[in-house]
Design a protein around this motif. Structure first.
Motif, short mmCIF file in Angstrom:
data_model
loop_
_atom_site.label_atom_id
_atom_site.label_comp_id
_atom_site.label_asym_id
_atom_site.label_seq_id
_atom_site.Cartn_x
_atom_site.Cartn_y
_atom_site.Cartn_z
N LEU A 90 0.11 -0.79 8.76
CA LEU A 90 -1.18 -0.11 8.88
C LEU A 90 -1.65 0.43 7.53
CD1 LEU A 90 -0.83 1.83 12.26
CD2 LEU A 90 -2.31 -0.12 11.77
N SER A 91 -0.70 1.00 6.78
CA SER A 91 -1.10 1.55 5.49
C SER A 91 -1.51 0.44 4.54
CB SER A 91 0.03 2.39 4.89
OG SER A 91 1.15 1.56 4.61
N GLU A 92 -0.81 -0.70 4.63
CA GLU A 92 -1.16 -1.83 3.77
C GLU A 92 -2.48 -2.46 4.19
OE1 GLU A 92 2.13 -4.46 3.93
OE2 GLU A 92 3.47 -3.14 2.82
N ASP A 93 -2.87 -2.28 5.47
CA ASP A 93 -4.08 -2.91 5.98
C ASP A 93 -5.34 -2.16 5.56
OD1 ASP A 93 -2.97 -5.05 7.14
OD2 ASP A 93 -3.15 -4.38 9.22
N ILE A 94 -5.22 -0.96 5.02
CA ILE A 94 -6.39 -0.23 4.57
C ILE A 94 -6.99 -0.95 3.36
CG2 ILE A 94 -7.27 1.94 3.61
CD1 ILE A 94 -6.48 2.22 6.49
N THR A 95 -8.26 -1.31 3.48
CA THR A 95 -8.97 -1.98 2.39
C THR A 95 -9.80 -0.93 1.64
OG1 THR A 95 -9.11 -4.04 3.63
CG2 THR A 95 -10.68 -3.74 1.83
N THR A 96 -9.59 -0.85 0.34
CA THR A 96 -10.28 0.17 -0.46
C THR A 96 -11.38 -0.46 -1.32
OG1 THR A 96 -8.27 1.52 -0.57
CG2 THR A 96 -9.99 1.98 -2.20
N ILE A 97 -12.56 0.11 -1.25
CA ILE A 97 -13.69 -0.30 -2.08
C ILE A 97 -14.00 0.82 -3.05
CG2 ILE A 97 -16.16 -0.87 -2.12
CD1 ILE A 97 -15.86 -1.98 0.71
N ARG A 98 -13.90 0.54 -4.32
CA ARG A 98 -14.30 1.50 -5.35
C ARG A 98 -15.75 1.19 -5.72
NH1 ARG A 98 -11.66 0.60 -9.96
NH2 ARG A 98 -11.47 2.74 -10.70
N PHE A 99 -16.65 2.15 -5.52
CA PHE A 99 -18.10 1.94 -5.62
C PHE A 99 -18.63 2.88 -6.71
CE2 PHE A 99 -21.96 0.99 -2.68
CZ PHE A 99 -22.83 0.97 -3.75
N GLY A 131 -11.72 -12.26 -0.17
CA GLY A 131 -10.44 -11.81 0.38
C GLY A 131 -10.59 -11.01 1.67
N LEU A 132 -11.83 -10.78 2.10
CA LEU A 132 -12.09 -10.01 3.32
C LEU A 132 -12.15 -10.93 4.54
CD1 LEU A 132 -15.00 -7.77 1.97
CD2 LEU A 132 -12.61 -7.06 2.28
#
Length: 331
Positions: A30-39, A253-254
């Motif tokens: 679950l922690s690895e599944d978090i997708t982070t977007i730096r905006f 990659g999404l």
């Protein structure tokens, strides 16, 4: 009996260990599944642009049930607009809202041709239609996918003399950004365009280095140009959108579901930003008037008649076919 009891105990321990392993493993996944977007963007946290990016963050995180996290970096924390766009091309930064995309393909500036759009709504319709998509497509070669167009809005003049007709601009030193299109527009209108860094503009107006400037209302208001300028001339000479782009490498990659969430949220946020800025501009003009500025609404047609040569010149830069398509769509 003791042997049976030992077997039962071993089974219980094994099951407990198995459940613990599954729990730990599931938590890691679950922690690895978090997708982070730096905006990143270049505006202050009080600016409508930042409020729009916060709105985007809320939409994306809610619709993804927290599986996509958006981290916002305002106020050029990660570099200038040009530097942030470059970071997106390398996927060091995932998203950016900025104006400096013409360094990769100047055709995106076609929407800034003088007196192209008469209303916000016409501009939005063109940007959200096939032409907006067509202009965005070449940026994929630089790993930039334009998701939507936020708002910079119409640019207007401030000055220390009344400007009601083009002749009133003759010889006036007006600060413009270092955009060929802006410089050409004011040359055609008879002014003396003088590029200057935005950070130096207030002092330049105060000391008389330049006589006038042109910017969206929000910039004029936030920079308190009313303290050094007497007139606000609602010239509406250029409309400027604000492209929002995501790294194409990151995008690919999404999952399709993630792409849909981000795309739809970007489009909805674009309209949120447009409506917010348009509404707030009315209040800003009222406050600028209350502070002592005189607001002039000149006859636009007198000015638009003077810029034909700008169109002829930039047909070579943007392509005659594209210019004609945009003109037809804007009618």
């Amino acid at each position: 009996m003791n042997k049976l009891r030992n077997i039962v105990v071993l089974v219980i321990i094994s099951l407990a260990a198995g459940v613990g392993f599954i729990f730990i493993t599931t938590n890691n996944v679950l922690s690895e599944d978090i997708t982070t977007i730096r905006f990143g963007h270049g505006s202050a946290e009080t600016n409508e642009r930042h409020l729009a990016v916060v709105h985007f963050k809320e939409l994306v995180e809610e619709r993804s049930n927290g599986q996509i996290e958006v981290q916002i970096y305002p106020n050029e924390q990660l570099g200038s607009e040009a530097e942030m766009i470059e970071s997106v091309t390398f996927n060091d930064l995932q998203m950016v809202a900025a104006s400096a995309f013409s360094q990769y393909d100047q055709r995106i500036s076609v929407f800034e041709l003088p007196y192209l759009f008469e209303t916000h709504e016409t501009a939005w319709e063109v940007l959200d239609g096939e032409i907006g998509k067509k202009v965005a497509e070449p940026f994929l070669e630089d790993n930039l996918r334009i998701l939507a167009y936020f708002e910079n809005g119409f640019r207007h003049i401030t000055a220390n003399k009344a400007i009601e007709k083009p002749e009133d601009l003759n010889g006036i030193k007006i600060r413009t950004p270092e955009f060929p299109l802006s410089i050409s527009t004011f040359s055609a209108l008879g002014a003396n365009p003088t590029p200057m860094a935005f950070g130096e503009l207030y002092m330049g107006l105060q000391q008389g280095t330049v006589d006038a400037q042109e910017n969206p209302i929000a910039n004029t208001y936030a920079s308190k140009f009313n303290e050094v300028q007497d007139y606000l001339v609602l010239s509406g000479h250029q409309y400027m959108p604000l492209p929002v782009a995501i790294s194409e490498e990151f995008w690919q990659g999404l999952t399709e579901e993630e792409q849909q969430i981000i795309q739809e949220s970007a489009e909805e946020t674009a309209q949120f930003h447009r409506d917010l800025l348009k509404e707030n501009e009315v209040k800003m003009i009222e406050e600028l008037t209350a502070s002592g500025m005189t607001v002039i609404e000149p006859e636009m047609e007198l000015f638009s008649e003077k810029v034909d040569r700008v169109y002829e010149s930039f047909k070579y830069s943007f392509g005659e076919e594209l210019v004609n398509e945009v003109l037809e769509a804007a009618e």
